[in-house]
Design a protein around this motif. Structure first.
Motif, PDB file in Angstrom:
ATOM      1  N   ARG A 145       2.486  -0.661  10.401  1.00 59.61           N
ATOM      2  CA  ARG A 145       1.312  -0.148  11.093  1.00 59.61           C
ATOM      3  C   ARG A 145       1.491  -0.394  12.581  1.00 59.61           C
ATOM      4  O   ARG A 145       1.712  -1.522  13.020  1.00 59.61           O
ATOM      5  N   GLY A 146       1.410   0.688  13.342  1.00 58.58           N
ATOM      6  CA  GLY A 146       1.648   0.589  14.769  1.00 58.58           C
ATOM      7  C   GLY A 146       3.038   0.068  15.077  1.00 58.58           C
ATOM      8  O   GLY A 146       3.253  -0.611  16.091  1.00 58.58           O
ATOM      9  N   GLY A 147       3.978   0.355  14.166  1.00 58.47           N
ATOM     10  CA  GLY A 147       5.353  -0.096  14.356  1.00 58.47           C
ATOM     11  C   GLY A 147       5.629  -1.489  13.834  1.00 58.47           C
ATOM     12  O   GLY A 147       6.787  -1.912  13.754  1.00 58.47           O
ATOM     13  N   GLN A 148       4.583  -2.229  13.462  1.00 59.84           N
ATOM     14  CA  GLN A 148       4.749  -3.607  12.983  1.00 59.84           C
ATOM     15  C   GLN A 148       4.966  -3.612  11.473  1.00 59.84           C
ATOM     16  O   GLN A 148       4.202  -3.025  10.708  1.00 59.84           O
ATOM     17  N   LEU A 149       6.016  -4.281  11.026  1.00 59.95           N
ATOM     18  CA  LEU A 149       6.344  -4.350   9.611  1.00 59.95           C
ATOM     19  C   LEU A 149       5.334  -5.220   8.879  1.00 59.95           C
ATOM     20  O   LEU A 149       5.015  -6.336   9.304  1.00 59.95           O
ATOM     21  N   LEU A 150       4.826  -4.713   7.739  1.00 58.68           N
ATOM     22  CA  LEU A 150       3.873  -5.456   6.922  1.00 58.68           C
ATOM     23  C   LEU A 150       4.554  -5.905   5.636  1.00 58.68           C
ATOM     24  O   LEU A 150       5.269  -5.136   5.007  1.00 58.68           O
ATOM     25  N   GLU A 151       4.312  -7.144   5.250  1.00 54.98           N
ATOM     26  CA  GLU A 151       4.902  -7.679   4.028  1.00 54.98           C
ATOM     27  C   GLU A 151       3.918  -7.489   2.877  1.00 54.98           C
ATOM     28  O   GLU A 151       2.861  -8.101   2.846  1.00 54.98           O
ATOM     29  N   LEU A 152       4.281  -6.619   1.929  1.00 54.00           N
ATOM     30  CA  LEU A 152       3.403  -6.344   0.799  1.00 54.00           C
ATOM     31  C   LEU A 152       4.062  -6.762  -0.504  1.00 54.00           C
ATOM     32  O   LEU A 152       5.275  -6.609  -0.681  1.00 54.00           O
ATOM     33  N   GLN A 153       3.266  -7.277  -1.418  1.00 48.42           N
ATOM     34  CA  GLN A 153       3.726  -7.556  -2.763  1.00 48.42           C
ATOM     35  C   GLN A 153       3.886  -6.229  -3.521  1.00 48.42           C
ATOM     36  O   GLN A 153       3.271  -5.223  -3.157  1.00 48.42           O
ATOM     37  N   PRO A 154       4.708  -6.189  -4.587  1.00 55.16           N
ATOM     38  CA  PRO A 154       4.940  -4.926  -5.310  1.00 55.16           C
ATOM     39  C   PRO A 154       3.657  -4.220  -5.745  1.00 55.16           C
ATOM     40  O   PRO A 154       3.544  -2.993  -5.605  1.00 55.16           O
ATOM     41  N   ARG A 155       2.672  -4.973  -6.259  1.00 54.45           N
ATOM     42  CA  ARG A 155       1.431  -4.344  -6.698  1.00 54.45           C
ATOM     43  C   ARG A 155       0.642  -3.809  -5.507  1.00 54.45           C
ATOM     44  O   ARG A 155       0.034  -2.732  -5.588  1.00 54.45           O
ATOM     45  N   GLU A 156       0.685  -4.527  -4.393  1.00 56.46           N
ATOM     46  CA  GLU A 156      -0.001  -4.055  -3.187  1.00 56.46           C
ATOM     47  C   GLU A 156       0.653  -2.775  -2.681  1.00 56.46           C
ATOM     48  O   GLU A 156      -0.041  -1.863  -2.216  1.00 56.46           O
ATOM     49  N   PHE A 157       1.973  -2.709  -2.786  1.00 57.58           N
ATOM     50  CA  PHE A 157       2.690  -1.500  -2.360  1.00 57.58           C
ATOM     51  C   PHE A 157       2.266  -0.308  -3.211  1.00 57.58           C
ATOM     52  O   PHE A 157       1.983   0.779  -2.695  1.00 57.58           O
ATOM     53  N   ARG A 158       2.203  -0.497  -4.529  1.00 60.72           N
ATOM     54  CA  ARG A 158       1.794   0.589  -5.425  1.00 60.72           C
ATOM     55  C   ARG A 158       0.355   1.022  -5.131  1.00 60.72           C
ATOM     56  O   ARG A 158       0.044   2.216  -5.146  1.00 60.72           O
TER      57      ARG A 158
END
Length: 226
Positions: A145-158
C-alpha cells in the motif's frame, strides 16, 4: 448485472436470488419454464440461471427455443442430473455452463462472472489487483500500500484477494465464509470479525484514507468511500 432466475424449488430460488441481490445484482425470479421463456423473450438480461427440471417446459427446451430465436444471453443451467451424458446434453442444448446440485452460492456467482467475462472477451488472466493505492501481486503473493510492503498471513491474503476482486461491492459474511473458509454454514463464531480487524490494522493503520469498511447489517466493502 440483471439476472433472470428460473427455478421451481422455493428454497433454492430464494437462496440464490438473495445471494445475488446481496452481491448488488438485480434479480427477477420465476418458477416455471413457460414463465422463464416468456420473460427471457420479452425483457433483456445479462444472464439467466436456469433449472433443468421445471414444470411446463423443461430447461433444455427453454434454452433450445431461446437459441432458435437468436437470443445469446449467457445461460447457467442448474440440475441434480449430474452424469456426464446429462451435462453434455445441457451444454449441447445451448447452455453456456452446467452446475450440478448441490452447489455453493459462491460458485454460482463465480461462474456467472466468468460467463460475462467470456461474452465481453475480457477473460484474460489477471495477475495484479489494485484498489486505490493498494496493490496485490498474485504471482509474487505480495501486497503493498503506497509502495510499502505489507506482511499478511495466508488466510489474510485470501481474504484480501476476495475483497479486492469484489472492490466497491458489499461482500456478505456468507460469501466470505464460503470463499475464504470453505464453510457452507454459519459456524456462529467471530472468525470473520477477528480477521477483518487484523486486516484493517495492516492496510489502514496510519493512513489518511481508509479502504476497508464495515457495512452495518450487510457485510464489508473494500474501496474509497465518498
Amino acid at each position: 448485472m440483471r439476472v433472470l432466475m428460473v427455478e421451481d424449488e422455493p428454497v433454492i430460488a430464494n437462496f440464490v436470488a438473495r445471494g445475488l441481490r446481496e452481491a448488488g445484482h438485480n434479480v427477477d425470479a420465476v418458477g416455471t419454464g413457460t414463465d422463464g421463456l416468456h420473460r427471457a423473450r420479452e425483457e433483456t438480461y445479462d444472464a439467466i440461471v436456469l433449472d433443468r427440471m421445471l414444470p411446463g417446459i423443461d430447461g433444455i427446451e427453454v434454452v433450445r427455443r431461446l437459441r432458435a430465436d437468436g437470443n445469446r444471453t449467457p445461460v447457467l443451467m442448474l440440475s441434480s442430473l449430474a452424469e456426464v451424458e446429462q451435462r453434455v446434453e445441457g451444454l449441447r442444448s445451448g447452455a453456456d455452463d452446467y452446475l450440478a446440485k448441490p452447489f455453493a452460492f459462491i460458485e454460482v456467482l463465480a461462474r456467472l462472472d466468468a460467463l460475462l467475462r467470456r461474452q465481453s472477451g475480457s477473460a484474460e488472466e489477471v495477475t495484479r489487483l489494485r484498489v486505490a493505492d493498494l496493490e496485490m501481486d498474485l504471482l509474487k503473493r505480495s501486497v503493498r500500500r503506497g509502495g510499502q510492503l505489507l506482511e499478511l498471513q495466508p488466510r489474510e491474503f485470501r481474504l484480501l484477494e476476495y475483497l479486492m476482486r469484489h472492490a466497491d461491492q458489499v461482500v456478505t459474511r456468507t460469501m466470505l465464509l464460503e470463499a475464504v473458509w470453505d464453510y457452507h454454514f454459519d459456524p456462529q463464531t467471530n472468525v470473520i470479525d477477528v480477521h477483518i480487524s487484523k486486516l484493517r490494522q495492516k492496510i489502514d493503520r496510519d493512513r489518511d484514507v481508509a479502504l476497508l469498511h464495515t457495512v452495518r447489517g450487510s457485510g464489508y466493502l473494500l474501496g474509497v468511500r465518498r
